[in-house]
Scaffold this motif. Structure first.
Motif, PDB file in Angstrom:
ATOM      1  N   SER A   1      40.775-107.169  85.277  1.00  0.00           N
ATOM      2  CA  SER A   1      40.236-105.953  84.663  1.00  0.00           C
ATOM      3  C   SER A   1      40.636-105.854  83.193  1.00  0.00           C
ATOM      4  O   SER A   1      39.829-105.458  82.345  1.00  0.00           O
ATOM      5  N   LYS A   2      41.875-106.205  82.868  1.00  0.00           N
ATOM      6  CA  LYS A   2      42.329-106.099  81.490  1.00  0.00           C
ATOM      7  C   LYS A   2      41.788-107.240  80.620  1.00  0.00           C
ATOM      8  O   LYS A   2      41.581-107.061  79.414  1.00  0.00           O
ATOM      9  N   HIS A   3      41.560-108.425  81.204  1.00  0.00           N
ATOM     10  CA  HIS A   3      40.843-109.471  80.474  1.00  0.00           C
ATOM     11  C   HIS A   3      39.460-108.968  80.087  1.00  0.00           C
ATOM     12  O   HIS A   3      38.954-109.231  78.985  1.00  0.00           O
ATOM     13  N   ALA A   4      38.813-108.270  81.017  1.00  0.00           N
ATOM     14  CA  ALA A   4      37.470-107.752  80.767  1.00  0.00           C
ATOM     15  C   ALA A   4      37.464-106.730  79.643  1.00  0.00           C
ATOM     16  O   ALA A   4      36.536-106.701  78.819  1.00  0.00           O
ATOM     17  N   VAL A   5      38.489-105.888  79.573  1.00  0.00           N
ATOM     18  CA  VAL A   5      38.579-104.907  78.490  1.00  0.00           C
ATOM     19  C   VAL A   5      38.689-105.608  77.138  1.00  0.00           C
ATOM     20  O   VAL A   5      38.061-105.203  76.153  1.00  0.00           O
ATOM     21  N   LEU A   6      39.473-106.679  77.096  1.00  0.00           N
ATOM     22  CA  LEU A   6      39.576-107.455  75.859  1.00  0.00           C
ATOM     23  C   LEU A   6      38.225-108.064  75.496  1.00  0.00           C
ATOM     24  O   LEU A   6      37.808-108.052  74.327  1.00  0.00           O
ATOM     25  N   GLY A   7      37.516-108.601  76.489  1.00  0.00           N
ATOM     26  CA  GLY A   7      36.198-109.167  76.225  1.00  0.00           C
ATOM     27  C   GLY A   7      35.219-108.124  75.729  1.00  0.00           C
ATOM     28  O   GLY A   7      34.397-108.390  74.841  1.00  0.00           O
ATOM     29  N   LEU A   8      35.309-106.918  76.283  1.00  0.00           N
ATOM     30  CA  LEU A   8      34.454-105.819  75.832  1.00  0.00           C
ATOM     31  C   LEU A   8      34.751-105.476  74.382  1.00  0.00           C
ATOM     32  O   LEU A   8      33.830-105.314  73.561  1.00  0.00           O
ATOM     33  N   PHE A   9      36.023-105.369  74.060  1.00  0.00           N
ATOM     34  CA  PHE A   9      36.415-105.103  72.669  1.00  0.00           C
ATOM     35  C   PHE A   9      35.897-106.172  71.723  1.00  0.00           C
ATOM     36  O   PHE A   9      35.301-105.883  70.678  1.00  0.00           O
ATOM     37  N   ARG A  10      36.101-107.432  72.076  1.00  0.00           N
ATOM     38  CA  ARG A  10      35.729-108.524  71.174  1.00  0.00           C
ATOM     39  C   ARG A  10      34.222-108.601  70.978  1.00  0.00           C
ATOM     40  O   ARG A  10      33.747-109.037  69.920  1.00  0.00           O
ATOM     41  N   SER A  11      33.462-108.179  71.977  1.00  0.00           N
ATOM     42  CA  SER A  11      32.010-108.184  71.849  1.00  0.00           C
ATOM     43  C   SER A  11      31.524-106.998  71.019  1.00  0.00           C
ATOM     44  O   SER A  11      30.691-107.155  70.124  1.00  0.00           O
ATOM     45  N   LEU A  12      32.068-105.805  71.304  1.00  0.00           N
ATOM     46  CA  LEU A  12      31.609-104.609  70.598  1.00  0.00           C
ATOM     47  C   LEU A  12      31.990-104.624  69.125  1.00  0.00           C
ATOM     48  O   LEU A  12      31.257-104.102  68.282  1.00  0.00           O
ATOM     49  N   ARG A  13      33.128-105.224  68.805  1.00  0.00           N
ATOM     50  CA  ARG A  13      33.577-105.202  67.412  1.00  0.00           C
ATOM     51  C   ARG A  13      32.612-105.929  66.486  1.00  0.00           C
ATOM     52  O   ARG A  13      32.586-105.682  65.279  1.00  0.00           O
ATOM     53  N   ALA A  14      31.819-106.829  67.058  1.00  0.00           N
ATOM     54  CA  ALA A  14      30.894-107.605  66.237  1.00  0.00           C
ATOM     55  C   ALA A  14      29.631-106.833  65.881  1.00  0.00           C
ATOM     56  O   ALA A  14      28.908-107.235  64.971  1.00  0.00           O
ATOM     57  N   THR A  15      29.359-105.743  66.588  1.00  0.00           N
ATOM     58  CA  THR A  15      28.101-105.021  66.357  1.00  0.00           C
ATOM     59  C   THR A  15      28.284-103.525  66.129  1.00  0.00           C
ATOM     60  O   THR A  15      27.350-102.860  65.686  1.00  0.00           O
TER      61      THR A  15
ATOM     62  N   ASP B   1      43.473-114.020  63.412  1.00  0.00           N
ATOM     63  CA  ASP B   1      42.384-114.784  62.821  1.00  0.00           C
ATOM     64  C   ASP B   1      41.413-115.313  63.867  1.00  0.00           C
ATOM     65  O   ASP B   1      40.267-115.614  63.562  1.00  0.00           O
ATOM     66  N   ASP B   2      41.872-115.409  65.116  1.00  0.00           N
ATOM     67  CA  ASP B   2      41.011-115.937  66.157  1.00  0.00           C
ATOM     68  C   ASP B   2      39.764-115.089  66.344  1.00  0.00           C
ATOM     69  O   ASP B   2      38.678-115.605  66.577  1.00  0.00           O
ATOM     70  N   PHE B   3      39.894-113.751  66.231  1.00  0.00           N
ATOM     71  CA  PHE B   3      38.732-112.883  66.345  1.00  0.00           C
ATOM     72  C   PHE B   3      37.681-113.292  65.316  1.00  0.00           C
ATOM     73  O   PHE B   3      36.499-113.404  65.603  1.00  0.00           O
ATOM     74  N   GLN B   4      38.139-113.519  64.089  1.00  0.00           N
ATOM     75  CA  GLN B   4      37.219-113.877  63.012  1.00  0.00           C
ATOM     76  C   GLN B   4      36.591-115.244  63.259  1.00  0.00           C
ATOM     77  O   GLN B   4      35.394-115.439  63.075  1.00  0.00           O
ATOM     78  N   TYR B   5      37.413-116.216  63.706  1.00  0.00           N
ATOM     79  CA  TYR B   5      36.884-117.558  63.941  1.00  0.00           C
ATOM     80  C   TYR B   5      35.848-117.562  65.059  1.00  0.00           C
ATOM     81  O   TYR B   5      34.827-118.235  64.976  1.00  0.00           O
ATOM     82  N   THR B   6      36.116-116.789  66.110  1.00  0.00           N
ATOM     83  CA  THR B   6      35.159-116.726  67.215  1.00  0.00           C
ATOM     84  C   THR B   6      33.849-116.140  66.747  1.00  0.00           C
ATOM     85  O   THR B   6      32.769-116.646  67.069  1.00  0.00           O
ATOM     86  N   ASP B   7      33.918-115.047  65.980  1.00  0.00           N
ATOM     87  CA  ASP B   7      32.695-114.445  65.467  1.00  0.00           C
ATOM     88  C   ASP B   7      31.942-115.404  64.557  1.00  0.00           C
ATOM     89  O   ASP B   7      30.712-115.463  64.567  1.00  0.00           O
ATOM     90  N   ALA B   8      32.701-116.184  63.778  1.00  0.00           N
ATOM     91  CA  ALA B   8      32.064-117.170  62.906  1.00  0.00           C
ATOM     92  C   ALA B   8      31.333-118.228  63.728  1.00  0.00           C
ATOM     93  O   ALA B   8      30.243-118.679  63.368  1.00  0.00           O
ATOM     94  N   SER B   9      31.934-118.620  64.852  1.00  0.00           N
ATOM     95  CA  SER B   9      31.292-119.600  65.725  1.00  0.00           C
ATOM     96  C   SER B   9      30.001-119.050  66.309  1.00  0.00           C
ATOM     97  O   SER B   9      28.995-119.748  66.409  1.00  0.00           O
ATOM     98  N   VAL B  10      30.039-117.770  66.702  1.00  0.00           N
ATOM     99  CA  VAL B  10      28.830-117.145  67.234  1.00  0.00           C
ATOM    100  C   VAL B  10      27.736-117.130  66.175  1.00  0.00           C
ATOM    101  O   VAL B  10      26.577-117.443  66.456  1.00  0.00           O
TER     102      VAL B  10
END
Length: 365
Positions: free
Chosen positions: A211-225, A319-328
């Motif tokens: 459940s908490k992994h999912a919350v992190l995934g939700l955050f990382r997805s929403l932050r991009a948009t 920095d990983d958040f930024q790198y992942t978004d850059a990959s997307v």
């Protein structure tokens, strides 16, 4: 500012750069804002209510525990002298119950809107996923997943409602890393409460970790948009925190590693809530220890006697958040380039093929 130099700013994703936590912020910046908190009758939620109400915010909080929620609201009003502290009964697993909480928050808000939504409600229970009790039966009973219901479905409901109500905040402006938090009149902020379980597996509690992994995934997805709606999104991930809810057996298991403090979790959440310049960042809150980054950016432990200032809050995946978004972005740009190269004829063929598939003519050799 509460961030580092513009050289590290992920401009394309409209997010602030990695945090410089040594730069102070003023919790009084929350004054005049309306904050909605789920799960506010106990734990971190009640601590948030006290802190922010004490600095002049209007706080509306929901919880399934009506008696305790009413008591917290009365106590905080008395302690702070702030009458704009309100409890609303809410079961976060029930959609209509959350809708009612948000509607009531808008009614109770002095300016008719919500500035910050804190998706705090969460539970941790004994997890039976790995340990079936009776192996002699032909098949197990259908399980119930209360932690997923509260920690994931409840958070999804809260997020959906936040994304609807935050842009409807009268007088609010789009989030901006160059805003002045001391004078920003109306904010639009969604704050997630993750966990150290968002970042690592918990062998004895896979349901909670999932459940908490999912919350992190939700955050990382929403932050991009979320910037498209003027909403800033952040996350706080507490480690094991020294509270009465911490069971003795778990204290023994992690003995020697130290425990985090509630006040440090509150401080991290208050920084995110108060400072309108911070967008799309995440921190982990643990025991106060002496760490510094080495030349590779890895944290190094110095020992209790080292002449280094102890810290309890660190930015996680800075920095990983930024790198992942850059990959997307790279993937999307590549697909767009392929589409452009194939041209309109290929686009038309794909559309005809899609229509044929839709009427049952596709997929045949």
């Amino acid at each position: 500012m509460a961030t580092t130099s513009d050289e590290r700013r992920p401009v394309d994703m409209h997010q602030s750069p990695p945090l410089d936590l040594s730069i102070p912020y003023d919790p009084a910046w929350v004054k005049g804002r309306t904050i909605l908190v789920t799960g506010g009758a106990s734990g971190f939620g009640a601590a948030f209510v006290r802190k922010w109400a004490g600095h002049g915010a209007t706080v509306i909080f929901g919880d399934i525990n009506t008696e305790q929620g009413d008591q917290v609201a009365r106590d905080v009003q008395k302690e702070t002298g702030n009458k704009n502290v309100h409890f609303v009964h809410c079961d976060v697993t029930d959609w209509q119950s959350q809708v009612n909480l948000f509607k009531e928050a808008v009614k109770l808000s002095p300016h008719g809107g919500i500035d910050t939504v804190v998706a705090n409600a969460g539970i941790a229970k004994t997890d039976t996923l790995q340990f079936p009790r009776d192996l002699s039966v032909a098949e197990p009973k259908q399980p119930k997943w209360p932690m997923l219901d509260v920690n994931l479905t409840g958070v999804m409901y809260t997020s959906h409602l936040a994304i609807f109500y935050l842009p409807r905040n009268p007088g609010s402006k789009d989030c901006n890393t160059d805003s002045d938090p001391a004078t920003t009149p109306r904010d639009r902020h969604l704050l997630f409460l993750g966990s150290v379980a968002s970042l690592m597996g918990l062998p004895l509690s896979p349901q909670y970790a999932a459940s908490k992994h999912a919350v992190l995934g939700l955050f990382r997805s929403l932050r991009a948009t979320s910037f498209a709606q003027g909403i800033r999104v952040n996350i706080v991930c507490p480690y094991y925190i020294d509270t009465p809810m911490m069971p003795t057996v778990l204290r023994v298991v992690i003995a020697g590693g130290g425990l985090g403090k509630v006040e440090d979790v509150v401080d991290a959440a208050t920084r995110f809530t108060a400072d309108s310049r911070v967008l799309g960042r995440g921190v982990v809150v643990g025991p106060k220890i002496k760490l510094t980054p080495d030349h590779n950016g890895e944290l190094k432990y110095h020992g209790e006697d080292a002449d280094v200032e102890a810290a309890a809050v660190w930015e996680v995946y800075a920095d990983d958040f930024q790198y992942t978004d850059a990959s997307v972005r790279a993937i999307v740009n590549t697909l767009n380039a392929v589409q452009k190269a194939r041209g309109w004829i290929a686009w038309g063929k794909d559309c005809l093929a899609a229509l044929a598939y839709g009427v049952g003519l596709g997929g045949k050799k």
